[in-house]
Design a protein around this motif. Structure first.
Motif, PDB file in Angstrom:
ATOM      1  N   ILE A  66       1.509  -8.533  -8.746  1.00 38.47           N
ATOM      2  CA  ILE A  66       2.069  -7.581  -7.822  1.00 38.47           C
ATOM      3  C   ILE A  66       0.985  -6.736  -7.184  1.00 38.47           C
ATOM      4  O   ILE A  66       0.994  -6.473  -5.995  1.00 38.47           O
ATOM      5  N   ARG A  67       0.045  -6.384  -8.033  1.00 38.36           N
ATOM      6  CA  ARG A  67      -0.892  -5.387  -7.562  1.00 38.36           C
ATOM      7  C   ARG A  67      -2.179  -5.959  -6.982  1.00 38.36           C
ATOM      8  O   ARG A  67      -3.020  -5.225  -6.492  1.00 38.36           O
TER       9      ARG A  67
ATOM     10  N   GLN B  68      -2.972  -5.048  -3.469  1.00 36.17           N
ATOM     11  CA  GLN B  68      -2.659  -3.688  -3.040  1.00 36.17           C
ATOM     12  C   GLN B  68      -3.802  -2.949  -2.397  1.00 36.17           C
ATOM     13  O   GLN B  68      -3.602  -1.984  -1.676  1.00 36.17           O
TER      14      GLN B  68
ATOM     15  N   VAL C  23       7.561   1.484  -2.561  1.00 34.54           N
ATOM     16  CA  VAL C  23       7.565   2.573  -3.547  1.00 34.54           C
ATOM     17  C   VAL C  23       8.465   3.705  -3.063  1.00 34.54           C
ATOM     18  O   VAL C  23       9.292   4.231  -3.805  1.00 34.54           O
TER      19      VAL C  23
ATOM     20  N   MET D  22       4.468   6.734  -9.651  1.00 36.07           N
ATOM     21  CA  MET D  22       5.567   6.000  -9.005  1.00 36.07           C
ATOM     22  C   MET D  22       5.167   4.560  -8.725  1.00 36.07           C
ATOM     23  O   MET D  22       5.934   3.630  -8.901  1.00 36.07           O
ATOM     24  N   ARG D  23       3.927   4.416  -8.324  1.00 35.54           N
ATOM     25  CA  ARG D  23       3.410   3.086  -8.013  1.00 35.54           C
ATOM     26  C   ARG D  23       3.438   2.212  -9.279  1.00 35.54           C
ATOM     27  O   ARG D  23       3.884   1.071  -9.264  1.00 35.54           O
ATOM     28  N   GLN D  24       3.002   2.834 -10.370  1.00 40.93           N
ATOM     29  CA  GLN D  24       2.941   2.129 -11.637  1.00 40.93           C
ATOM     30  C   GLN D  24       4.340   1.714 -12.095  1.00 40.93           C
ATOM     31  O   GLN D  24       4.591   0.574 -12.441  1.00 40.93           O
TER      32      GLN D  24
ATOM     33  N   GLY E 169       5.840  -1.006 -10.080  1.00 40.91           N
ATOM     34  CA  GLY E 169       5.305  -2.288 -10.519  1.00 40.91           C
ATOM     35  C   GLY E 169       6.077  -2.815 -11.724  1.00 40.91           C
ATOM     36  O   GLY E 169       6.504  -3.973 -11.765  1.00 40.91           O
TER      37      GLY E 169
ATOM     38  N   LEU F  68       9.684  -3.903 -10.761  1.00 40.05           N
ATOM     39  CA  LEU F  68       9.691  -5.165 -10.027  1.00 40.05           C
ATOM     40  C   LEU F  68       9.411  -6.321 -10.976  1.00 40.05           C
ATOM     41  O   LEU F  68       9.977  -7.403 -10.872  1.00 40.05           O
ATOM     42  N   LYS F  69       8.553  -6.053 -11.940  1.00 34.74           N
ATOM     43  CA  LYS F  69       8.186  -7.082 -12.905  1.00 34.74           C
ATOM     44  C   LYS F  69       9.402  -7.468 -13.746  1.00 34.74           C
ATOM     45  O   LYS F  69       9.665  -8.641 -13.985  1.00 34.74           O
TER      46      LYS F  69
ATOM     47  N   LEU G 261       2.823  -3.191  -2.248  1.00 29.32           N
ATOM     48  CA  LEU G 261       3.891  -2.201  -2.340  1.00 29.32           C
ATOM     49  C   LEU G 261       3.920  -1.322  -1.087  1.00 29.32           C
ATOM     50  O   LEU G 261       4.749  -0.449  -0.954  1.00 29.32           O
TER      51      LEU G 261
END
Lengths: 343, 350, 268
Positions: free
Chosen positions: B32-33, B36, C91, C115-117, C120, C123-124, C133
C-alpha cells in the motif's frame, strides 16, 4: 439701452409683485430634488426656506429617498393634484417628466427646472442653472494654469490627469471633454495625459491616483472629477508625499474636500453654492407665480435678487437664448472659505 | 532615476499542495505504502504554478514597456492596494470551497466601515473602533450562514438579498451624508512600512497564513472541502455541516470587518458606494488563485497570488497608459476566463 | 426498531416496520427497489427522522437527529451512495467527520501520520490495495471506493454496521473479500445489517433474512429455513407473507435493537 429698459421694467414688476403678495393670497412653490437626505440637496432646501420666509412663500420640498425617476414622477403628479402655483424639479429623466410638465402647464401651474434640466421639453418655462458647464471646466483649468505660471497663465506647462467616476456619467464626461477642449484651444503647454474611471469608491480612486503618480512622476496636476473621487485622490496625494508638490483640484463638495484642503493635499475645489441655488429657485418660482413673465424677456440682463447680495460668486443673469437663470460663475473653494459651507 | 530594486513575486511559495491526479490502477500486491512517496501536484497547485508563470511574464512585459514599473515604490503601491481585497478574497475562497458564494460581502464591508467610522468620530478608544469592524462583519456573516445552512436557501439568492438589505442599512446609517475627514487615529498602523513593506500587507499575510494553517492542519479544512464536494455526503460521514457552513460565512464576515477597519483607517472616508464591485473582484481573485467556483477544492494562500495578479494587471494598465475603459474589459474578461478554465478543467478530468 | 413509519411527501416509504438485531448476527435486508431498505437504514443511522415509531438500544429508547448521534451509539453505516467526497483523498475520506487529532497548544491539530498509518491497516484488513493514499477517490474504481466507504465505517469501532449494497460495484474477487470480512465482523461479536440485490451473496453471509415489500415486512426467517425461490416470491409479491421465526423473537417484549438475552436465545 434696450437692456437698461428691460431692467427697469422688471424692477417695476418685482416691486409690484412684492406689494401684490402683501395684498393677496400666499403663493406656494414646490421643489423636487433628485434625492432627499444628502448634504447637497439639504443645502438647497435650506436656501429655499430662507427665500420662502423672506418673500412669504409657502415652500414645499419633496423628493425620492433613492435616485428614482418614477418616484419623482409620482411626487410631481401628486403636487399637480395638490395645486401648487409653481413647481421646480431637478430632473432625473427628461422623457418621463416632460409629459407631466405639460399636464402641469395645462392645469395652470408653472413648471420649471432647477439644478438639472430638461432642455427639450417645451412646457418647461425656464431652467435655474447653478453654473455653465463651460465655466466649470474653465475654472479648473484656469486655476491650474495660474498656479503653474502666475505671470502668464497661458504659458503654463505641465501634465494633467483626470480621475473620474463611472464611465457612464454624462455630466462628468461633458466636463472632461470641455476641459480638454479648453486646454487644447488656449494652453499649448498643458497636456491631459490620462482619463481614468474609478467607479464610485474612494479605494478605487486611491489606487488609480497612486498608479498615475507612478506612471507620470512629473505630473503637474490631478483632477478628481466627481465628489466620490475626492477623498481617494486626496489620500493618495498624501501617501505619495506629494502634498504641496502637485496641484490637486476637482469638483468636490466642501464637506468632502475640507480635510484635504486643510492638510494642503488639495489645492482648490470648484463647485457652486447649493444654498444660493435653492434660494434663487424659490425666488424665480415666486416671481413666475406672480405673473412676472421672466421668461419672456428677450435680452440678457442681470437680476438683482434680494437676499443674495452678500453671497460671494453670485451674479444672477437671465440668458434668453438658453432660457436659463444663471446663478453665477462657479464657486472656488480654498482654505480661506471652505469652512463657511456645509454641503 | 528609478531604483533598480527588484521584487520577485515568482518566489512566493507554492501553497496549497494537497493531492492529485495521476493514473491509478489497482495493483494486486499487498503494497500500500510503497508508492506513497510520490506525491504528484494537486490541480490547485498546478493552476497556481501556471498563474505564477503568467505573473512572471507580465512582470517581464511591463518592465520592458514602462520604466516606472520595476521600482520598489511601485511594488510598495501594489502591496498597499492588496490587503482589503485580499482579506475579502481569502474569506470568499473558504465560502466558495463549501460550494457557496457571498455577493453581500462588499455591502457588509460598507456597514462595518460606517460603524467603525462613526465610532472614530465619537472619539471612542482606538481599540474599540478597531474591534467594531470584525464584530459587525462577524454578525452579518453569521446571519447569511444561518439562512444558508438552516433554511437551505441557495447562497447566491440569500447573499444577493442580503446585499440589498445591507446597502439599505448603509443608506439609513449615513443618510447619504458621507463620513469624511475622519481622525487620523490609525495612521501609524496603516501608513507605516516595516523593511519597506506596508504594515497592512504584513497583517494580511499573517492572517492568511494562520488561516492556511487552520485550513490544512485542523478538521475544519477537511469539513469545508467535504461540504463543497457534497453537503449530503459530508453529513452522512458525520460532519456537522450546518455548523461548519455557518462558521465559513462568519469567518468571511470577520475578515470583511477587518478589511473595513483597514479601509476606514486608510481612506478616513466612508462613501455611500463604499467597496462596490469588490465582491466580484474577490471572487475573481479566489478563482484565479485556484479555488473552484463549484466548490470542494481550493486554496487560501492562492488568494494572495490571485489578488497580486489582479492588482499587478491593473497597475500595469495605468502605467502603460492604456485607456481606462479597458480596465473593465480586462477584469471582466479575466473573471470569465478564470471561471471557464476552471469549468473546462473539470470536464476534462471527469 | 418498533412500528417505524416514514413518508416522503405523499409517498409512504415505510409502514409500521418492526426490525430487530442482535449482537454477533448478520441480518440480510432484501426487497425490490423502493421497498424501503435504504430508508430503514437511514433512519437507523440518523439521516432521516422517522414520522412514527421508536428505536431502542439495549432496552433504552433513543432518538437520532444526525448521523453523528447514531455513531455515538455505535452504529456505523456504509451507504449505498457511499457518501464520499470525490475530490478528497483516501485518508481524508476514511476519517472525514471523525478525524484523529492531537492537541497542540489547545488546538485540535490533525494527526495526519497516525491517520495514514491507521488507513493503511484498515485497507489491509479488507485486502484493498491502492497505489497511493493521496489520490482523490474519484480516481478509484467502484470497488475501491466501496472499500473506502467500508473502511470509514470500520474505523468507527461500531457495534452495529449497516451495509447498503456493499458489493454492488465490486469485481468477483473483491466482493469475496467483503463477504469474508462480514463473517469476521460477526466473529468479533458485531451486528451487521447486509443489504444486497445479490441473493447469492446474501445467502452466503447472513444468519437471518428480512424481506421488505412496499414499505412493509413481508417475510422473516433464518437462512437455514429459507431458499432463494421463496425469497424471490416474497420480494415479488407472489408469496404474500411468511414468518418462520418463533413468537418470542417476532413479538419480542422489548423491541430492542441490541439485546444480549435475545441474542443468546437466537444464536444456534
Amino acid at each position: 439701452m434696450k437692456r437698461v429698459l428691460w431692467s427697469i421694467v422688471l424692477a417695476v414688476l418685482v416691486g409690484w409683485a412684492i406689494w401684490g403678495v402683501a395684498a393677496e393670497r400666499t403663493i406656494s412653490v414646490a421643489f423636487i430634488p433628485q434625492l432627499i437626505g444628502i448634504p447637497y440637496f439639504n443645502a438647497m432646501e435650506a436656501g429655499g426656506k430662507a427665500a420662502a420666509e423672506r418673500f412669504g412663500v409657502n415652500f414645499i420640498y419633496q423628493g425620492p429617498i433613492d435616485v428614482s425617476a418614477p418616484e419623482q414622477l409620482r411626487i410631481f403628479d401628486a403636487l399637480i393634484a395638490q395645486g401648487v402655483d409653481a413647481i421646480a424639479i431637478a430632473v432625473l429623466d427628461e422623457t418621463s417628466i416632460c409629459p407631466a410638465m405639460e399636464r402641469a402647464a395645462a392645469a395652470g401651474l408653472i413648471p420649471f427646472t432647477s439644478d438639472s434640466d430638461a432642455p427639450n421639453c417645451p412646457a418647461r418655462r425656464l431652467f435655474v442653472c447653478q453654473a455653465l458647464n463651460e465655466d466649470l471646466a474653465r475654472a479648473i483649468i484656469d486655476g491650474i494654469a495660474i498656479r503653474l505660471s502666475p505671470g502668464d497663465p497661458y504659458k503654463a506647462v505641465g501634465k494633467i490627469a483626470f480621475v473620474s467616476g463611472y464611465p457612464t456619467a454624462v455630466n462628468l464626461n461633458t466636463w472632461m471633454d470641455l476641459m480638454e477642449e479648453y486646454v487644447n484651444a488656449k494652453f499649448p503647454g498643458l497636456k491631459i495625459v490620462a482619463r481614468r474611471y474609478a467607479g464610485g469608491t474612494a479605494a478605487e480612486a486611491y489606487r488609480q491616483a497612486m498608479d498615475l503618480f507612478t506612471a507620470y512622476p512629473d505630473l503637474a496636476a490631478i483632477v478628481g472629477v466627481p465628489s466620490t473621487s475626492i477623498p481617494g485622490v486626496g489620500q493618495a496625494v498624501e501617501d505619495a508625499g506629494l502634498t504641496g508638490k502637485i496641484i490637486y483640484t476637482g469638483y468636490g463638495s466642501p464637506l468632502t474636500a475640507r480635510d484635504y484642503i486643510h492638510s494642503g493635499a488639495m489645492t482648490f475645489s470648484v463647485l457652486w453654492d447649493p444654498w444660493a441655488l435653492g434660494y434663487l429657485t424659490v425666488w424665480v418660482g415666486w416671481l413666475l407665480a406672480q405673473g412676472v413673465a421672466l421668461d419672456q424677456i428677450p435680452v440678457e440682463i442681470e437680476l438683482r435678487v434680494p437676499g443674495l447680495e452678500d453671497r460671494p460668486e453670485v451674479a444672477v443673469r437671465w440668458i434668453p437664448e438658453k432660457k436659463i437663470v444663471l446663478l453665477g460663475p462657479p464657486l472656488i473653494i480654498t482654505k480661506e472659505n471652505v469652512d463657511k459651507y456645509d454641503f | 532615476m528609478s531604483t533598480s530594486t527588484t521584487f520577485s513575486p515568482c518566489e512566493i511559495s507554492r501553497g496549497g499542495v494537497g493531492d492529485t491526479p495521476s493514473l491509478l490502477t489497482m495493483i494486486r500486491q499487498p503494497m500500500i505504502r510503497k508508492l506513497q512517496n510520490i506525491r504528484p501536484r494537486s490541480t490547485v497547485a498546478q493552476k497556481q504554478v501556471s498563474l505564477l508563470a503568467v505573473i512572471c511574464l507580465l512582470i517581464g512585459v511591463f518592465s520592458v514597456l514602462s520604466p516606472h514599473f520595476l521600482t520598489l515604490k511601485n511594488f510598495q503601491t501594489i502591496l498597499r492596494n492588496m490587503p482589503e481585497l485580499g482579506l475579502l478574497s481569502v474569506g470568499m475562497s473558504i465560502v466558495m470551497m463549501t460550494g457557496g458564494i457571498d455577493i453581500s460581502a462588499e455591502a457588509a464591508l460598507g456597514v462595518a466601515a460606517i460603524l467603525v467610522g462613526k465610532s472614530m468620530l465619537q472619539g471612542d478608544p482606538a481599540w474599540v473602533s478597531a474591534l467594531i469592524g470584525p464584530i459587525t462583519g462577524g454578525i452579518l456573516g453569521t446571519i447569511n450562514g444561518v439562512v444558508v445552512a438552516y433554511f437551505g436557501v441557495l447562497p447566491i439568492i440569500v447573499t444577493l438579498g442580503a446585499m440589498y438589505v445591507w446597502r439599505a442599512v448603509i443608506f439609513l446609517l449615513v443618510g447619504a451624508r458621507w463620513l469624511s475627514g475622519l481622525p487620523r487615529t490609525f495612521d501609524p498602523l496603516v501608513k507605516t512600512f516595516v523593511l519597506g513593506i506596508p504594515i497592512p500587507f504584513i497583517f494580511f499575510l499573517l492572517i492568511t497564513m494562520s488561516l492556511e494553517f487552520l485550513f490544512r492542519k485542523t478538521p475544519f479544512g477537511w469539513h469545508i472541502l467535504a461540504i463543497g464536494n457534497s453537503e449530503y455526503s459530508a453529513r452522512l460521514a458525520g460532519v456537522r455541516t450546518r455548523r461548519v457552513t455557518v462558521g465559513a460565512y462568519a469567518l468571511l464576515g470577520v475578515l470583511v470587518g477587518i478589511a473595513a477597519f483597514l479601509y476606514v483607517g486608510k481612506h478616513r472616508n466612508v462613501e455611500m458606494t463604499v467597496a462596490s464591485g469588490m465582491s466580484l473582484e474577490a471572487i475573481a481573485a479566489a478563482v484565479i488563485g485556484g479555488t473552484s467556483i463549484l466548490g470542494g477544492e481550493g486554496s487560501v494562500i492562492g488568494c494572495v497570488i490571485g489578488v497580486f495578479f489582479i492588482r499587478l494587471l491593473q497597475n500595469g494598465l495605468v502605467l502603460l497608459g492604456i485607456p481606462s475603459i479597458w480596465d473593465y474589459l480586462v477584469l471582466g474578461g479575466l473573471i470569465i476566463a478564470a471561471i471557464l478554465s476552471d469549468l473546462l478543467y473539470k470536464r476534462r478530468r471527469t | 426498531m418498533k412500528k417505524i413509519s416514514k413518508a416522503f411527501g405523499g409517498v409512504i416509504a415505510l409502514r409500521d416496520v418492526d426490525f430487530r438485531l442482535f449482537e454477533g448476527e448478520v441480518v440480510g435486508l432484501v426487497g425490490d427497489n423502493g421497498a424501503g431498505k435504504s430508508t430503514l437504514i437511514k433512519i437507523l443511522s440518523g439521516v432521516y427522522i422517522p414520522d412514527k415509531g421508536d428505536i431502542y438500544i439495549g432496552g433504552e429508547r433513543v432518538e437520532f437527529r444526525s448521523p453523528l448521534d447514531a455513531w455515538k451509539y455505535g452504529i456505523a453505516t456504509v451507504y449505498q451512495e457511499l457518501a464520499l467526497a470525490d475530490k478528497m483523498n483516501v485518508v481524508e475520506n476514511i476519517f472525514l467527520g471523525h478525524e484523529l487529532v492531537k492537541n497542540v497548544l489547545g488546538l485540535r491539530i490533525l494527526d495526519k501520520r497516525r491517520m495514514r498509518q491507521r488507513a493503511g491497516e484498515l485497507l489491509k484488513q479488507l485486502l484493498i490495495e491502492l497505489k497511493s493514499l493521496d489520490v482523490p477517490v474519484s480516481k478509484l474504481s467502484g470497488g475501491q471506493r466501496q472499500g473506502i466507504a467500508i473502511c470509514r465505517a470500520l474505523n468507527l469501532e461500531a457495534r452495529v454496521i449497516c451495509m447498503d449494497e456493499p458489493t454492488a460495484s465490486m469485481a468477483v474477487g473483491e466482493s469475496e473479500r467483503i463477504l469474508d470480512f462480514v463473517r469476521r465482523l460477526r466473529e468479533q461479536g458485531k451486528a451487521v445489517i447486509f443489504i444486497s440485490h445479490n441473493l447469492e451473496h446474501v445467502f452466503r453471509v447472513v444468519d437471518r433474512l428480512v424481506v421488505l415489500r412496499h414499505g412493509r415486512v413481508v417475510g422473516e426467517g433464518y437462512v437455514e429455513d429459507l431458499d432463494k425461490d421463496t425469497v424471490v416470491k416474497l420480494i415479488t409479491g407472489v408469496l404474500e407473507n411468511l414468518n418462520l421465526l418463533g413468537e418470542e423473537v417476532r413479538e419480542g417484549t422489548t423491541g430492542d435493537l441490541l439485546d444480549r438475552n435475545g441474542s443468546k436465545k437466537v444464536r444456534r
